[in-house]
Scaffold this motif. Structure first.
Motif, mmCIF file in Angstrom:
data_model
loop_
_atom_site.group_PDB
_atom_site.id
_atom_site.type_symbol
_atom_site.label_atom_id
_atom_site.label_comp_id
_atom_site.label_asym_id
_atom_site.label_seq_id
_atom_site.Cartn_x
_atom_site.Cartn_y
_atom_site.Cartn_z
ATOM 1 N N ILE B 450 0.844 -1.112 0.147
ATOM 2 C CA ILE B 450 -0.226 -0.039 0.058
ATOM 3 C C ILE B 450 0.758 1.186 0.151
ATOM 4 O O ILE B 450 0.321 2.388 -0.108
ATOM 5 N N LEU B 451 2.080 1.253 0.109
ATOM 6 C CA LEU B 451 2.943 2.253 0.143
ATOM 7 C C LEU B 451 3.316 2.354 -1.227
ATOM 8 O O LEU B 451 4.181 2.181 -1.881
ATOM 9 N N ASN B 452 2.612 3.814 -1.910
ATOM 10 C CA ASN B 452 2.757 4.530 -3.180
ATOM 11 C C ASN B 452 2.987 3.108 -4.029
ATOM 12 O O ASN B 452 4.083 3.186 -4.726
ATOM 13 N N PRO B 453 2.003 2.412 -4.349
ATOM 14 C CA PRO B 453 2.013 1.250 -5.114
ATOM 15 C C PRO B 453 2.360 1.711 -6.678
ATOM 16 O O PRO B 453 1.768 2.939 -7.168
ATOM 17 N N GLY B 454 2.991 0.556 -7.279
ATOM 18 C CA GLY B 454 3.200 0.746 -8.704
ATOM 19 C C GLY B 454 4.455 1.584 -9.196
ATOM 20 O O GLY B 454 4.736 1.671 -10.294
ATOM 21 N N LYS B 455 4.973 2.266 -8.052
ATOM 22 C CA LYS B 455 6.032 3.074 -8.553
ATOM 23 C C LYS B 455 7.488 2.429 -8.478
ATOM 24 O O LYS B 455 7.640 1.491 -7.659
ATOM 25 N N ILE B 456 8.087 2.867 -9.321
ATOM 26 C CA ILE B 456 9.805 2.337 -9.564
ATOM 27 C C ILE B 456 9.772 0.984 -9.894
ATOM 28 O O ILE B 456 10.474 0.710 -11.206
#
Lengths: 459, 459
Positions: B450-456
């Motif tokens: 859930i922590l800033n999903p989809g990034k990096i």
């Protein structure tokens, strides 16, 4: 270890690079920390980076603990094979792969010796500033894994400030790449940085890209002599407060001066309470201005004498004396407990007073020297570990030194690492959630717990 | 989102700091990247750091995706709430907690605006060098989470070089502490560094300790004009090869010059093929020497004119023109795709030739400017995203720009971050094992994702 498995290691690195005789293994049971030795089951020395990956994979398949080891010069037990298993030597992986003068970086294998690297870089007209005390033997991957510091931390930073990228093997021997040959790089998680000060517990370094800088055009070394350690430590704070950032700003207390002089006959003033060894560098005009100001500030703060090095030979003598501090102290008693609790530099006077109070309280002998300019002192306790009564007092004194450093907003370790030696104090500086977060990462990348077990976050 | 849950958020931060009306939420659906907006379910603005921790815990308990957001000025989609959930604003956590002049560090809350911080530091006689293009609005935690660069990267480094410590909340809202107020610190895993360029996907920054340095005593800005972009880019390499490290060394191509002049009327030479904007700083004597050498090198490399700023007003004009590059380009067409593929600086001439070839091949309009001195160019594609045929060519051109950068031993992103925009290219620069290693860490510290999903590292 059973013969079949030994043969598998031999098949990877060659028979001559697998040491299983007990006397050979005993040589890798300890490092430069004052801790009990643990003899590994096997010592393996890869000669190519890809062999390193295959050795790790074989260890992982067999659940064997892995202790990567460069020179073993660390001071926190980072290379003691706590759970036995295999010590993996990186010192044959010692090629400098590239020195790029236009783009000012180098690419190196893990086992390159720090001082040899710095000399090769210098011969190309560039500068690699990190200079840990063990640089004559330490390896670059060891420096990264411990985030080694040195005398130039104040102006030039420490090893981490020169790491542009690290390729490392995960526990399965697969290669993870992070960082770049470019000054700027934000591609992916900062995994390189996680190997810095990771002590080989999150991966094993296969290659590093290191930043180089232009060398300073000029420098000047000075020695300031004081009749009180308070005056010396207040001078340190005064120099920085005047916005002068020397490349080196070192302190020695009376006991250290005496022992160094006895050892080196360098002509140090044995009646002084403390000396500061100071070097400024940069553009010649800047060096001239800063040296003049340093001399003035030392005088204002009560130095009895300030001597500037007249030539390169003079300068060499000053730094040779400083480098002799640890060996000189180490000669005095059988056991040398070298600490590196570190405080914000303005707290140096308070820290030195506290160390001296602690020495008196526990009736132990402490010589203090170190990188006063960056707050990183080395209170060095001279003792005999075989004297259990004395060593118990030493341990109490160390505990109290850490408490004082933390109360002054400092840290447990400036540059020596946590290793086995300080793992038990880690939560005191951080928090339970910090240890938990670190343990979650460790378990995720090393589910069997075989990468240098027991280090930093404990077992 | 159901009312009971909204009330729980209101109980933590106050009713006025919970935005659930659709128009309010839509304002946080996008950032400065050219990507599709995603409207969050709720926007929450904590006013105290401890409220931030409680908000995270409540999100975690309810499995709600969390997107931390400073100013939303990032260029890679790092703050687009891809899986909806809660956008957590840090801009009210904007207190400078400490500026320590003796020890040259500052302690800040996450939402302090970069330029305000730099000005406050300057008023105390110190210097915070990182100067990302968005500094007038960007926040310090945003800078850390993206490892923001700027114009001074060449000499002074980027945000990560000034991060001494970061305290951050884990996904459960517990506080993790890493780093120190000391120049040297090796206490525990380098968890601070993992938050750098982590884009809030491994934790949410609660507080940072930032390094400050003495300001340079003098500086001199210059503009060199060229009738060929090759000559300009070769000049960049020649300056560095002469061991001069300017604090700023920027390039603008003809298209950028024309658009900037049209926008600012600053008196730029619109008939020039390229200009270099150069500033050296340091001790006055060093500045004089280096400025003289820079002028000489520019002449030797074929500059038609080299102008030095006569006074502070002149200097200000030069940098104002440079800062106008992006807004000036952005005015030309509806969509501005600002790239930051970065190469070792000696490869700048090759990279610029490749970008121009790519523009011709795909018939797209590219203006190039940027931090030539550190290899970090900004090829900026001017287009209209609504024109699907054109935008397909733009995407192909971007692909090819990345391929060229990697073939020149460069990187996908120098300073803008990976975010949503570049996640799909990450494996090309690194390895499968790199992505796997990163995903293991992500899953360990954020098991619900859930922590800033989809990034990096993608979904």
């Amino acid at each position: 270890m059973n013969d079949a498995l030994i043969k598998e290691f031999q098949a990877i690195v060659g028979k001559e690079n697998v040491l299983d005789a007990e006397p050979d293994r005993q040589a890798y049971a300890y490092d430069s920390a004052v801790l009990d030795p643990v003899t590994p089951e096997l010592v393996v020395r890869p000669n190519k980076v890809e062999e390193l990956g295959r050795v790790l994979r074989l260890c992982n398949e067999n659940g064997l603990p892995i202790t990567p080891r460069g020179a073993g010069s660390n001071l926190s037990g980072g290379t003691i094979p706590k759970n036995r298993g295999v010590v993996v030597l990186t010192n044959s992986l010692n090629r400098i792969l590239e020195i790029n003068e236009e783009d000012m970086y180098a690419v190196v294998e893990p086992g390159v010796v720090t001082a040899k690297f710095a000399a090769e870089v210098a011969s190309r007209g560039l500068f690699y500033p990190p200079d840990p005390g063990s640089q004559a033997v330490s390896t670059l991957a060891g420096n990264i894994a411990e985030n080694a510091g040195g005398l130039r931390g104040l102006k030039y930073g420490v090893t981490k400030d020169y790491v542009m990228g690290v390729d490392f093997f995960d526990v399965n021997g697969d290669l993870v790449k992070s960082g770049s040959r470019t000054v700027k790089c934000v591609t992916g998680f900062n995994l390189s940085a996680l190997q810095i000060a990771g002590e080989g517990s999150l991966g094993v370094i296969a290659q590093a890209i290191l930043k180089l800088v232009p060398p300073p055009a000029a420098n000047r070394a000075m020695m300031a002599i004081f009749d009180s350690i308070d005056k010396a430590s207040e001078t340190v704070a005064a120099i920085i407060a005047n916005k002068i950032v020397p490349c080196t700003l070192e302190l020695m207390d009376q006991r250290t001066i005496e022992l160094v002089e006895d050892y080196t006959k360098a002509g140090l003033p044995t009646d002084a309470a403390a000396i500061l060894l100071i070097e400024v560098d940069g553009h010649p005009a800047q060096v001239a201005d800063e040296a003049e100001m340093v001399v003035k500030i030392c005088g204002q703060c009560g130095a009895t004498t300030v001597k500037a090095a007249k030539d390169e030979e003079d300068r060499f003598k000053i730094w040779e004396a400083r480098r002799a501090a640890l060996p000189a102290l180490a000669r005095a008693r059988p056991t040398t407990v070298l600490e590196d609790a570190t405080v914000p530099r303005s707290q140096i006077p308070a820290m030195i007073r506290a160390v001296n109070d602690i020495a008196a309280k526990y009736n132990v002998t402490i010589g203090t020297f170190g990188h006063a300019g960056d707050g990183n002192l080395h209170p060095t306790i001279l003792c005999d570990r075989r004297d259990h009564e004395e060593f118990a007092r030493v341990e109490d004194a160390v505990d109290e030194i850490f408490d004082v450093a933390l109360s002054l907003k400092g840290t447990l370790s400036g540059e020596h690492g946590i290793g086995l030696a300080k793992a038990k104090w880690l939560e005191k500086e951080t928090s339970r959630a910090t240890i938990d977060y670190a343990k979650r990462i460790k378990a995720a990348v090393d589910p069997k717990g075989i990468l240098n077990p027991g280090k930093i976050i404990g077992a």
